[in-house]
Design an enzyme around this catalytic site. Sequence first.
Site, PDB file in Angstrom:
ATOM      1  N   HIS A 109       0.833  -1.201   0.000  1.00  0.00           N
ATOM      2  CA  HIS A 109       0.000   0.000   0.000  1.00  0.00           C
ATOM      3  C   HIS A 109       0.867   1.249   0.000  1.00  0.00           C
ATOM      4  CE1 HIS A 109      -3.916  -1.961   1.108  1.00  0.00           C
ATOM      5  NE2 HIS A 109      -3.068  -2.927   1.447  1.00  0.00           N
TER       6      HIS A 109
ATOM      7  N   GLU B 166       3.257  -0.105   4.138  1.00  0.00           N
ATOM      8  CA  GLU B 166       2.946   1.221   3.598  1.00  0.00           C
ATOM      9  C   GLU B 166       4.267   1.816   3.108  1.00  0.00           C
ATOM     10  OE1 GLU B 166       0.083   2.595   3.179  1.00  0.00           O
ATOM     11  OE2 GLU B 166      -1.342   1.775   4.617  1.00  0.00           O
TER      12      GLU B 166
END
Length: 347
Positions: free
Chosen positions: A224, A308
């Site tokens: 992500h 992330e």
Amino acid sequence: RTPNFSQIQKNFRKTIKLIFYRLIYKKNYKFYLQLTLFLLFLLSLNLHSATFRIRSKTINKEKYLYLKDVAAFYGARYCIRGTRAYLISPNKSMIFTANDRRAYIDSTKIYLSCPVSAKNNLFCLSKTDFIKFLTPIMKDTYLKKRRLQKIIIDPGHGGKDKGASGSFSKEKDIVLKISKKLVSLLKKKGYNAILTRKIDNYLSLKQRTKLANKANADLFLSLHVNAAGLSAKGVETFCLSPNGTKSTAGGKKKKTKQTGNNYDLYNARLAFEIQQKMLTYTDAEDRGIRHAYFQVLRDISCPAVLLEMGFVSCISEEKNLNNTKYQKKIIYAILHAIINFHKAIKK
């Protein structure tokens, strides 16, 4: 997995008594003297371990361990400087701050499940963090050996779910590009790497974990990118919160054990390898290893983390995340993290 050192001591004592008996009555002095010295030497090596124990105490209904004893368990030198405790060893070193959940392992930030307790220079660490988080990172021998061949790479979002948006790019597109390149490289290294989605299509969180579980995956990695204010930037890696603990962001403790909690030890080690390598390769800001109850981490039947890779809301990071050279740094960081993790659990 802790050896029964009291039994070891009893066996040594019995053996030494037998040797002295034979020494006196059989009078084979030279042989038994040599054997006695050898056994005494072995006993001396085990004395520290035989009497070693990690003391515990209850703080706010949580079981805590004396950090000084934890240091001894890791074979680390222990010292206190003001509000910080240091565990220094040839393997990995750690820094803890009094009454804080933030800590460091070899300069990589981690978030503990419970804050470190410190009163009158007596530092204590939660038993959950010791067992479920720190020890699998500090000791390879703590991890049972298992196979690592089939790897599921999950590009987050897709289709109608755009994910985070920057000034000129969308999360769903960035993660798909990076995931495709990563899978290609993993295959070249001999792994059976599979994408949850190969095109810009929508998959529910349940569909993603179902695909991985049906494939009997050995590792699951969800990719992500983030969005927040313009100043927010950096890399963070998430693993599932251990049973009975809060997420790093807060909220309620989950009393029911999740499927993913069966792999807490491996999740911790995988998260550490990925976060450390991401920082080394990209020189990004360290936002730490965090815990969460994300569905893709809860319902998975193998070691799993969510990464992330940066913030598209930050102008400089959005440019990096769309830059081919920077993407290559991310890909090689993840590749070498997986290889390191594989070495730690290799059968």
